[in-house]
Design a protein around this motif. Structure first.
Motif, mmCIF file in Angstrom:
data_model
loop_
_atom_site.group_PDB
_atom_site.id
_atom_site.type_symbol
_atom_site.label_atom_id
_atom_site.label_comp_id
_atom_site.label_asym_id
_atom_site.label_seq_id
_atom_site.Cartn_x
_atom_site.Cartn_y
_atom_site.Cartn_z
ATOM 1 N N LEU A 32 14.450 -16.289 2.616
ATOM 2 C CA LEU A 32 14.905 -16.904 4.073
ATOM 3 C C LEU A 32 16.502 -16.675 3.801
ATOM 4 O O LEU A 32 17.447 -16.589 2.300
ATOM 5 N N PRO A 33 17.837 -15.852 4.595
ATOM 6 C CA PRO A 33 19.094 -15.907 3.877
ATOM 7 C C PRO A 33 19.608 -17.828 4.023
ATOM 8 O O PRO A 33 19.417 -18.512 4.565
ATOM 9 N N GLU A 34 20.642 -17.464 2.790
ATOM 10 C CA GLU A 34 21.307 -19.147 2.713
ATOM 11 C C GLU A 34 21.815 -19.564 3.753
ATOM 12 O O GLU A 34 22.215 -19.335 5.269
ATOM 13 N N GLY A 35 21.417 -20.961 4.298
ATOM 14 C CA GLY A 35 21.575 -21.645 4.933
ATOM 15 C C GLY A 35 20.893 -21.366 5.870
ATOM 16 O O GLY A 35 21.050 -22.507 7.412
ATOM 17 N N ALA A 36 19.786 -20.608 6.264
ATOM 18 C CA ALA A 36 18.481 -20.825 7.275
ATOM 19 C C ALA A 36 17.913 -21.645 8.021
ATOM 20 O O ALA A 36 17.529 -22.815 6.418
ATOM 21 N N ASP A 37 17.221 -22.460 8.787
ATOM 22 C CA ASP A 37 16.637 -23.532 8.648
ATOM 23 C C ASP A 37 14.935 -23.008 8.084
ATOM 24 O O ASP A 37 14.610 -22.419 9.039
ATOM 25 N N GLY A 38 14.550 -23.319 7.347
ATOM 26 C CA GLY A 38 13.408 -23.014 6.765
ATOM 27 C C GLY A 38 12.522 -24.185 7.581
ATOM 28 O O GLY A 38 11.184 -22.934 7.402
ATOM 29 N N GLU A 39 12.994 -25.416 7.660
ATOM 30 C CA GLU A 39 11.785 -25.931 8.195
ATOM 31 C C GLU A 39 11.180 -25.145 9.873
ATOM 32 O O GLU A 39 9.926 -24.907 10.057
ATOM 33 N N ALA A 40 12.012 -24.498 10.747
ATOM 34 C CA ALA A 40 12.160 -23.747 11.794
ATOM 35 C C ALA A 40 11.417 -22.276 11.218
ATOM 36 O O ALA A 40 10.415 -22.525 12.221
ATOM 37 N N PHE A 41 11.356 -22.097 10.035
ATOM 38 C CA PHE A 41 10.894 -21.587 10.107
ATOM 39 C C PHE A 41 9.586 -21.136 9.880
ATOM 40 O O PHE A 41 8.466 -20.340 9.488
ATOM 41 N N LEU A 42 9.403 -22.002 9.478
ATOM 42 C CA LEU A 42 7.371 -22.546 8.306
ATOM 43 C C LEU A 42 7.160 -23.135 10.443
ATOM 44 O O LEU A 42 5.714 -22.772 9.658
ATOM 45 N N LYS A 43 7.491 -23.424 10.850
ATOM 46 C CA LYS A 43 6.989 -23.877 12.135
ATOM 47 C C LYS A 43 7.271 -22.822 13.050
ATOM 48 O O LYS A 43 5.455 -22.725 13.615
ATOM 49 N N LEU A 44 7.405 -21.586 12.988
ATOM 50 C CA LEU A 44 7.246 -20.329 14.029
ATOM 51 C C LEU A 44 5.780 -19.854 12.996
ATOM 52 O O LEU A 44 5.284 -19.380 13.705
ATOM 53 N N LEU A 45 5.765 -19.885 11.561
ATOM 54 C CA LEU A 45 4.842 -19.466 11.544
ATOM 55 C C LEU A 45 2.960 -20.035 11.313
ATOM 56 O O LEU A 45 1.822 -19.218 11.483
ATOM 57 N N THR A 46 3.250 -21.315 11.233
ATOM 58 C CA THR A 46 2.434 -22.174 11.391
ATOM 59 C C THR A 46 1.453 -21.955 12.744
ATOM 60 O O THR A 46 0.530 -22.210 13.274
ATOM 61 N N GLU A 47 2.692 -22.146 14.096
ATOM 62 C CA GLU A 47 2.540 -22.376 14.965
ATOM 63 C C GLU A 47 1.796 -20.903 15.908
ATOM 64 O O GLU A 47 0.473 -21.016 16.818
ATOM 65 N N ASN A 48 2.000 -19.890 15.001
ATOM 66 C CA ASN A 48 2.023 -19.258 15.707
ATOM 67 C C ASN A 48 0.337 -18.019 14.792
ATOM 68 O O ASN A 48 0.043 -16.807 14.623
ATOM 69 N N ALA A 49 0.047 -18.813 13.553
ATOM 70 C CA ALA A 49 -0.846 -18.562 12.631
ATOM 71 C C ALA A 49 -2.162 -18.266 13.177
ATOM 72 O O ALA A 49 -2.832 -19.025 14.117
ATOM 73 N N ASP A 50 -3.037 -17.186 13.410
ATOM 74 C CA ASP A 50 -4.430 -16.653 13.442
ATOM 75 C C ASP A 50 -5.479 -16.970 12.330
ATOM 76 O O ASP A 50 -5.565 -15.801 11.409
ATOM 77 N N PRO A 51 -6.233 -17.689 11.771
ATOM 78 C CA PRO A 51 -7.145 -17.662 10.693
ATOM 79 C C PRO A 51 -8.085 -16.856 11.434
ATOM 80 O O PRO A 51 -8.732 -16.121 10.126
ATOM 81 N N ARG A 52 -8.417 -16.411 12.312
ATOM 82 C CA ARG A 52 -9.343 -15.229 12.620
ATOM 83 C C ARG A 52 -8.819 -13.967 13.125
ATOM 84 O O ARG A 52 -9.100 -12.989 13.931
ATOM 85 N N TRP A 53 -7.481 -13.628 12.106
ATOM 86 C CA TRP A 53 -6.769 -11.840 12.453
ATOM 87 C C TRP A 53 -7.871 -11.242 12.238
ATOM 88 O O TRP A 53 -7.777 -10.023 12.820
#
Length: 192
Positions: free
Chosen positions: A143-164
């Protein structure tokens, strides 16, 4: 010549469908683990290239958790590693039971996230098996310096599809963050 191309296509189709016919031996519920810090005592137990998970006492850990611990340890010891170098290192972990490959990714639609666009990273690398019937896909993002890592992790986990993957389903989703580097994997709980 066209007959050979058609025959090769049919053989590939049959091979991919054969992979779909395999049943799981055991159902394990999907879990999500987030690690916010590189300071974990278990990080010291990550297997090296010449050790197995049994030798270091990680036999009860899942594939995703072992890889997360490896990520955290490497990030702590080598904070200058690029996403590509980290993905290459993770694929070399002895718990991985397949021949893998890496691929640089750009912002947008990524494998494993349905129709969600994954944006906000500087460098992204996907690591996965060369054979598509294994329910495993992982990413390393910088991530770019100063980016919100928690928000990025949330984006990933909320959209993850284990049956992709049409044929299979991942048992677990494991994520972590160390500095400005993000770890994400969907995988079987165990190989074998």
């Amino acid at each position: 010549m066209k007959k050979w191309i058609v025959l090769a296509g049919v053989v590939l189709l049959i091979g991919s469908l054969a992979g779909c016919g395999k049943k799981k031996q055991e159902e394990i519920p999907m879990e999500s683990t987030q690690a916010q810090s590189t300071q974990q005592t278990a990080s010291e137990q990550v297997p090296t290239q010449n050790e197995t998970t049994e030798e270091v006492g990680l036999t009860g850990e899942t594939v995703g958790k072992v890889l997360l611990l490896d990520f955290e340890k490497q990030r702590e010891e080598n904070p200058q590693l690029s996403a590509q170098e980290m993905a290459d290192h993770i694929l070399a972990n002895p718990i991985i039971q397949f021949s893998g490959t890496t691929m640089t990714v750009e912002e947008g639609l990524l494998t494993g996230f349905n129709n969600a666009e994954i944006t906000g990273f500087e460098e992204g690398v996907m690591f996965a098996p060369m054979i598509g019937s294994i329910p495993f896909v992982g990413y390393i993002f910088t991530l770019p310096e100063g980016a919100d890592g928690e928000a990025f992790l949330k984006l990933l986990t909320e959209n993850a599809d284990p049956r992709w993957n049409i044929c299979t389903e991942a048992d677990e989703t494991v994520t972590g963050m160390a500095g400005n580097m993000i770890f994400f994997v969907m995988s079987p709980a165990q190989f074998g």
